[in-house]
Design a protein around this motif. Structure first.
Motif, PDB file in Angstrom:
ATOM      1  N   TRP A 177       1.796  -3.253  13.487  1.00 13.18           N
ATOM      2  CA  TRP A 177       2.554  -4.393  12.972  1.00 13.18           C
ATOM      3  C   TRP A 177       1.733  -5.198  11.969  1.00 13.18           C
ATOM      4  O   TRP A 177       0.610  -4.802  11.632  1.00 13.18           O
ATOM      5  CB  TRP A 177       3.102  -5.254  14.112  1.00 13.18           C
ATOM      6  CG  TRP A 177       2.098  -5.826  15.066  1.00 13.18           C
ATOM      7  CD1 TRP A 177       1.358  -5.154  15.993  1.00 13.18           C
ATOM      8  CD2 TRP A 177       1.730  -7.209  15.193  1.00 13.18           C
ATOM      9  NE1 TRP A 177       0.565  -6.030  16.692  1.00 13.18           N
ATOM     10  CE2 TRP A 177       0.767  -7.287  16.226  1.00 13.18           C
ATOM     11  CE3 TRP A 177       2.132  -8.376  14.547  1.00 13.18           C
ATOM     12  CZ2 TRP A 177       0.195  -8.507  16.620  1.00 13.18           C
ATOM     13  CZ3 TRP A 177       1.573  -9.580  14.932  1.00 13.18           C
ATOM     14  CH2 TRP A 177       0.613  -9.631  15.959  1.00 13.18           C
ATOM     15  N   SER A 178       2.285  -6.315  11.504  1.00 10.12           N
ATOM     16  CA  SER A 178       1.717  -6.973  10.320  1.00 10.12           C
ATOM     17  C   SER A 178       1.472  -8.465  10.519  1.00 10.12           C
ATOM     18  O   SER A 178       2.086  -9.104  11.374  1.00 10.12           O
ATOM     19  CB  SER A 178       2.686  -6.825   9.138  1.00 10.12           C
ATOM     20  OG  SER A 178       2.982  -5.480   8.882  1.00 10.12           O
ATOM     21  N   ARG A 233      -1.254  -4.731   7.319  1.00 14.24           N
ATOM     22  CA  ARG A 233      -0.174  -3.905   7.853  1.00 14.24           C
ATOM     23  C   ARG A 233      -0.644  -2.969   8.962  1.00 14.24           C
ATOM     24  O   ARG A 233       0.053  -2.021   9.291  1.00 14.24           O
ATOM     25  CB  ARG A 233       0.439  -3.059   6.723  1.00 14.24           C
ATOM     26  CG  ARG A 233       1.285  -3.851   5.742  1.00 14.24           C
ATOM     27  CD  ARG A 233       1.786  -2.969   4.612  1.00 14.24           C
ATOM     28  NE  ARG A 233       2.802  -3.661   3.815  1.00 14.24           N
ATOM     29  CZ  ARG A 233       3.188  -3.272   2.609  1.00 14.24           C
ATOM     30  NH1 ARG A 233       2.644  -2.198   2.043  1.00 14.24           N
ATOM     31  NH2 ARG A 233       4.120  -3.932   1.954  1.00 14.24           N
ATOM     32  N   SER A 234      -1.797  -3.235   9.524  1.00 10.82           N
ATOM     33  CA  SER A 234      -2.372  -2.231  10.436  1.00 10.82           C
ATOM     34  C   SER A 234      -2.866  -2.831  11.740  1.00 10.82           C
ATOM     35  O   SER A 234      -3.872  -2.409  12.285  1.00 10.82           O
ATOM     36  CB  SER A 234      -3.517  -1.516   9.724  1.00 10.82           C
ATOM     37  OG  SER A 234      -4.444  -2.463   9.201  1.00 10.82           O
ATOM     38  N   LEU A 235      -2.142  -3.822  12.254  1.00 14.59           N
ATOM     39  CA  LEU A 235      -2.517  -4.384  13.550  1.00 14.59           C
ATOM     40  C   LEU A 235      -2.062  -3.463  14.678  1.00 14.59           C
ATOM     41  O   LEU A 235      -0.901  -3.063  14.738  1.00 14.59           O
ATOM     42  CB  LEU A 235      -1.874  -5.758  13.743  1.00 14.59           C
ATOM     43  CG  LEU A 235      -2.525  -6.935  13.029  1.00 14.59           C
ATOM     44  CD1 LEU A 235      -1.590  -8.147  13.056  1.00 14.59           C
ATOM     45  CD2 LEU A 235      -3.858  -7.290  13.669  1.00 14.59           C
ATOM     46  N   TRP A 294       6.895  -7.804   6.135  1.00 18.62           N
ATOM     47  CA  TRP A 294       5.768  -7.377   5.296  1.00 18.62           C
ATOM     48  C   TRP A 294       5.612  -5.875   5.130  1.00 18.62           C
ATOM     49  O   TRP A 294       4.856  -5.429   4.275  1.00 18.62           O
ATOM     50  CB  TRP A 294       4.457  -7.943   5.882  1.00 18.62           C
ATOM     51  CG  TRP A 294       4.451  -9.415   6.101  1.00 18.62           C
ATOM     52  CD1 TRP A 294       4.372 -10.074   7.291  1.00 18.62           C
ATOM     53  CD2 TRP A 294       4.522 -10.439   5.105  1.00 18.62           C
ATOM     54  NE1 TRP A 294       4.395 -11.431   7.095  1.00 18.62           N
ATOM     55  CE2 TRP A 294       4.486 -11.687   5.767  1.00 18.62           C
ATOM     56  CE3 TRP A 294       4.625 -10.433   3.705  1.00 18.62           C
ATOM     57  CZ2 TRP A 294       4.539 -12.908   5.101  1.00 18.62           C
ATOM     58  CZ3 TRP A 294       4.683 -11.645   3.032  1.00 18.62           C
ATOM     59  CH2 TRP A 294       4.639 -12.863   3.725  1.00 18.62           C
ATOM     60  N   ASP A 295       6.300  -5.085   5.960  1.00 18.41           N
ATOM     61  CA  ASP A 295       6.063  -3.630   5.913  1.00 18.41           C
ATOM     62  C   ASP A 295       7.389  -2.871   5.983  1.00 18.41           C
ATOM     63  O   ASP A 295       7.658  -2.161   6.962  1.00 18.41           O
ATOM     64  CB  ASP A 295       5.148  -3.220   7.081  1.00 18.41           C
ATOM     65  CG  ASP A 295       4.609  -1.807   6.929  1.00 18.41           C
ATOM     66  OD1 ASP A 295       4.752  -1.210   5.834  1.00 18.41           O
ATOM     67  OD2 ASP A 295       4.026  -1.296   7.902  1.00 18.41           O
ATOM     68  N   GLN A 337       5.674  -3.658  -2.192  1.00 17.85           N
ATOM     69  CA  GLN A 337       7.035  -4.086  -1.881  1.00 17.85           C
ATOM     70  C   GLN A 337       7.070  -4.759  -0.511  1.00 17.85           C
ATOM     71  O   GLN A 337       6.305  -4.397   0.389  1.00 17.85           O
ATOM     72  CB  GLN A 337       7.975  -2.886  -1.868  1.00 17.85           C
ATOM     73  CG  GLN A 337       8.136  -2.230  -3.242  1.00 17.85           C
ATOM     74  CD  GLN A 337       9.224  -1.174  -3.229  1.00 17.85           C
ATOM     75  OE1 GLN A 337       9.380  -0.449  -2.259  1.00 17.85           O
ATOM     76  NE2 GLN A 337       9.973  -1.090  -4.313  1.00 17.85           N
ATOM     77  N   ILE A 338       7.933  -5.736  -0.394  1.00 21.06           N
ATOM     78  CA  ILE A 338       8.202  -6.347   0.909  1.00 21.06           C
ATOM     79  C   ILE A 338       9.712  -6.368   1.114  1.00 21.06           C
ATOM     80  O   ILE A 338      10.464  -5.936   0.226  1.00 21.06           O
ATOM     81  CB  ILE A 338       7.591  -7.762   1.050  1.00 21.06           C
ATOM     82  CG1 ILE A 338       8.160  -8.723  -0.007  1.00 21.06           C
ATOM     83  CG2 ILE A 338       6.079  -7.707   0.977  1.00 21.06           C
ATOM     84  CD1 ILE A 338       7.670 -10.168   0.153  1.00 21.06           C
ATOM     85  N   SER A 339      10.162  -6.855   2.252  1.00 19.57           N
ATOM     86  CA  SER A 339      11.599  -6.837   2.545  1.00 19.57           C
ATOM     87  C   SER A 339      12.373  -7.696   1.547  1.00 19.57           C
ATOM     88  O   SER A 339      11.905  -8.749   1.111  1.00 19.57           O
ATOM     89  CB  SER A 339      11.848  -7.360   3.957  1.00 19.57           C
ATOM     90  OG  SER A 339      13.232  -7.582   4.151  1.00 19.57           O
ATOM     91  N   GLU A 340      13.585  -7.238   1.275  1.00 20.55           N
ATOM     92  CA  GLU A 340      14.451  -8.003   0.374  1.00 20.55           C
ATOM     93  C   GLU A 340      14.809  -9.376   0.945  1.00 20.55           C
ATOM     94  O   GLU A 340      15.319 -10.227   0.232  1.00 20.55           O
ATOM     95  CB  GLU A 340      15.740  -7.241   0.086  1.00 20.55           C
ATOM     96  CG  GLU A 340      16.650  -7.055   1.294  1.00 20.55           C
ATOM     97  CD  GLU A 340      18.009  -6.472   0.941  1.00 20.55           C
ATOM     98  OE1 GLU A 340      18.627  -6.953  -0.020  1.00 20.55           O
ATOM     99  OE2 GLU A 340      18.439  -5.533   1.632  1.00 20.55           O
TER     100      GLU A 340
END
Lengths: 347, 423
Positions: free
Chosen positions: B350-351, B102-104, B60-61, B83-86
């Motif tokens: 982490w996410s 995206r901010s854990l 996710w990040d 955008q996320i991972s391919e």
């Protein structure tokens, strides 16, 4: 030729980098060294310089996983799926094949006559390219794309026999294919199943695969490298493994395995020109170089490297070795350590 | 403190049968009306537990172009600018129902401690056993009029299974999970072949008659729980078909695929469709200290397919509006890539993702710095995430249980839900 003795192998110099140096080649005529990096660049560098300068070739967008020197051009392949032909003097792109493969390019090889470049990728195709024009000459297709367990297969490495007639490719599920270079016909499938660990119970995923492949100087033997069976697939927790095959019969001749102090992947196998011993380089969190005697079928020597070694080149006289790896470049010598100057003695 | 006996009438989950409820008294009178109202709404939660710790950088990040970013590219999603991972091309096309957090920063970087935190939403306390998310949701969203299990948990891999807490805590064994580890079907749920259904029913009636006669004039929690457990037996037995995919249309099976994770996701969909309020499907094991990129190529590819298929299936059935799908792990993975080309444990930045019920789809909350080493904006912890999950399905996160005379809020005091991701 210099009579290289593994017992004399010793580290001369290391250079620290923030990136991961994944590939390395050396032009035997000029002595120039090029490395492929995790920062998506190719660099020209002299690792022996006091403060090595890294001259960048910029164009890829992901890890550079293959480098060959055609003489006229430098060719690089990347996880970004592209191939780039470079002018070595200007560092400019001469040609770029944007989608050379549908998936990550894992490695490149070049034929002995330097007329063809070979690329392997996770689309499980080995492609043969004209080194001068960049035209696709033929494709070698038969490695399966999905493993029996339902996960993507990966085509890690390729090599060409010294006479240029055979191609060998190796994959994640530990299959080895030998091909006729001219016709593209698949001649043989071998396997080294111990190099692939599928954990069906504890973690339900795989690790390993054959990561390196080399023909012997006379072309009669094929060595493949990877890692042995792993109990805990979270880590590269098994010794590096090399298996040796007779090319004509397909018979497995021998298996070499490092000890517990030298765990990890065999990233590259280099035959000594005599064909009597090989070097296997690689590592896990640590790196190593192992020397294996093909006649006595024993491990001659194991040397700790200053980093996980991804690729090594050795000068043609086998006097010096250069290695690219995790956050470091290193240089080793095969020459005997000079005797210390005798202390002047008083009368 | 007074106890509402109706709330302990059920002792649920096949594994929990016969186990006495917690001896701690719990006052739920205040919540009864609200809780019943919520249950009518038919909200459910489906947790995809990425055991071992999936990498936020390969999901996710992503951090393309940075040394910490690894080799994968980022791809454009259906959300402008996001955008996320391919490795997640299917999810990239359908983020309209999904919120990415995206901010854990959850601080606990060991598997056991991290998993407990992300199951309980708070740290352990020596004198109090908290219920996990599944038990809370089973209690708050479970419907007495339905015969299905309230809390089903799949965890087939052996690694890390002990960390996947299924703990009813002070709520009592009634809200313990039906924990499936070796098969996708519960064991010993079928009626014995040599007993007819009428026999079975009459035996149950006889047992109830004797038990009720025995219970007359006696006040005992154990006795109550015992009878509640038997009271649920026939209901649980009748839900056995939910675990049997043989009657699932072939085209649906083909869409999900044959992987174990896919099969369990399909059963999970059947369960939530039948009214089960909480299902956890654990996919282990993501602990990629070595060869992170190979491992994530395998596991994220699978996650992308299974998750997108599940969401599509739920949406087509009109279930996604009332079903919250969560992806979560005990932590993420280090931005720094180690020499085995692995990533290690990382709880600092982490996410997670939230999709469906109560969620403002197409939102991204929080941000990490350019290398993913620290949270840059809108840092939250486990408590805020849990508050958000509860609020998304209509539960007031500040709602209190009472253990004895002590009020216990669903999440730690002072915690707020992330309203930015809520519809």
């Amino acid at each position: 030729m210099f009579q290289a003795d593994p017992q004399n192998f010793r580290e001369l110099k290391t250079t620290t980098r923030p990136d991961i140096m994944l590939r390395m080649i050396r032009n035997e005529d000029s002595g120039e060294i090029y490395v492929g990096s995790s920062d998506a660049k190719v660099y020209k560098v002299n690792p022996m310089a006091e403060e090595p300068e890294f001259l960048p070739f910029e164009g890829h967008t992901s890890y550079v996983m293959g480098l060959v020197d055609t003489g006229k051009y430098l060719v690089s392949g990347s996880y970004d799926k592209s191939l780039i032909w470079w002018n070595k003097e200007t560092q400019q792109q001469v040609r770029r094949i944007e989608l050379a493969h549908d998936r990550w390019i894992r490695n490149l090889a070049i034929t002995p006559d330097k007329k063809h470049v070979l690329s392997v990728a996770d689309d499980m195709i080995c492609k043969i390219w004209d080194a001068e024009s960049g035209e696709l000459v033929r494709e070698l297709v038969s490695h399966i794309k999905i493993s029996e367990e339902g996960f993507p297969n990966m085509l890690y490495a390729v090599t060409v026999s010294p006479d240029g007639k055979l191609v060998a490719t190796v994959d994640r599920i530990a299959k080895i294919k030998i091909w006729d270079f001219e016709t593209g016909e698949e001649l043989k499938e071998l396997e080294a199943p111990k190099c692939y660990t599928w954990d069906a119970k504890a973690r339900i995923h795989a690790i390993g695969g054959i990561r390196s492949v080399s023909f012997s100087p006379d072309g009669t033997q094929l060595a493949v490298g990877g890692i042995g069976q792993i109990g805990n697939v979270d880590h590269l927790g098994a010794a590096g493994r090399v298996e040796l095959f007779d090319v004509a019969s397909g018979e497995k001749l021998h298996m070499f395995e490092g000890d517990d102090k030298h765990k990890g992947l065999v990233e590259q196998i280099i035959f000594h020109p005599s064909g009597k011993w090989i070097m296997a380089v690689g590592g896990d969190h640590n790196g190593w170089i192992q020397f294996m005697d093909l006649e006595k079928k024993e491990v001659l020597k194991q040397v700790k490297a200053p980093m996980h070694v991804h690729q090594m080149v050795v000068t043609s006289d086998f006097s010096t070795a250069y290695g690219a790896g995790h956050n470091r470049l290193a240089v080793w010598s095969f020459e005997p350590k000079p005797e210390p100057e005798p202390e002047p003695q008083d009368n | 403190m007074s106890v509402n006996p109706s709330r302990r009438r059920f002792l649920g989950g096949a594994a929990a049968a016969g186990i006495a409820a917690s001896s701690m008294n719990m006052d739920v009178l205040k919540a009864e009306a609200l809780s019943n109202e919520l249950k009518k709404n038919g909200k459910r939660v489906l947790l995809l537990w990425l055991a071992g710790g999936a990498s936020q950088l390969e999901t996710w990040d992503p951090k393309p172009g940075r040394l910490t970013g690894g080799p994968y590219q980022a791809i454009q999603t259906s959300l402008p600018g996001v955008q996320i991972s391919e490795l997640m091309p299917k999810m990239a096309t359908r983020l309209h129902n999904t919120a990415i957090i995206r901010s854990l920063n959850t601080q606990i970087g060991d598997h056991g401690g991290g998993a407990r935190l992300m199951h309980l939403g708070r740290r352990d306390e020596p004198n109090l056993k908290y219920p996990d998310m599944g038990s809370v949701l089973a209690r708050e969203l479970g419907r007495p009029d339905l015969q299905v299990p309230d809390y089903v948990s799949f965890y087939t891999a052996t690694e890390g299974r002990g960390n996947a807490v299924g703990q009813p805590g002070f709520l009592g064994a009634r809200y313990a999970p039906m924990f499936l580890t070796t098969d996708n079907k519960p064991a010993h749920l079928s009626r014995l072949e040599d007993i007819t259904d009428l026999d079975h029913k009459e035996r149950a009636d006889l047992r109830a008659l004797l038990s009720n006669r025995f219970a007359k004039g006696r006040v005992s929690e154990s006795l109550g729980s015992h009878n509640v457990a038997y009271g649920r037996v026939r209901g649980l037995m009748s839900s056995e078909k939910l675990f049997d995919l043989s009657d699932e249309p072939q085209k649906i099976k083909d869409r999900y695929g044959n992987s174990l994770f896919a099969q369990q996701a399909m059963v999970a969909r059947r369960l939530v469709e039948a009214g089960t309020p909480f299902v956890k499907v654990a996919r282990a094991w993501w602990d990629s200290h070595g060869q992170n990129f190979e491992t994530h190529l395998e596991l994220v590819t699978e996650l992308d397919h299974v998750m997108s298929t599940l969401l599509e299936d739920l949406e087509e059935r009109g279930l996604l509006e009332d079903t919250l799908v969560v992806t979560l792990a005990e932590f993420g993975r280090t931005p720094t890539i180690n020499a085995s080309l692995g990533r290690d444990h990382f709880a600092r930045a982490w996410s997670a993702s939230l999709t469906g019920c109560g969620i403002q789809g197409g939102t991204v909350f929080g941000a990490t710095d350019e290398d993913g080493q620290h949270v840059k904006d809108n840092e939250i912890g486990a408590a805020e995430l849990f508050a958000t999950i509860y609020k998304a399905v209509g539960i007031d996160p500040h709602h209190e249980y009472f253990v004895g005379s002590r009020p216990i809020p669903l999440v730690d005091p002072g915690t707020h839900a992330v309203d930015e991701v809520l519809a």
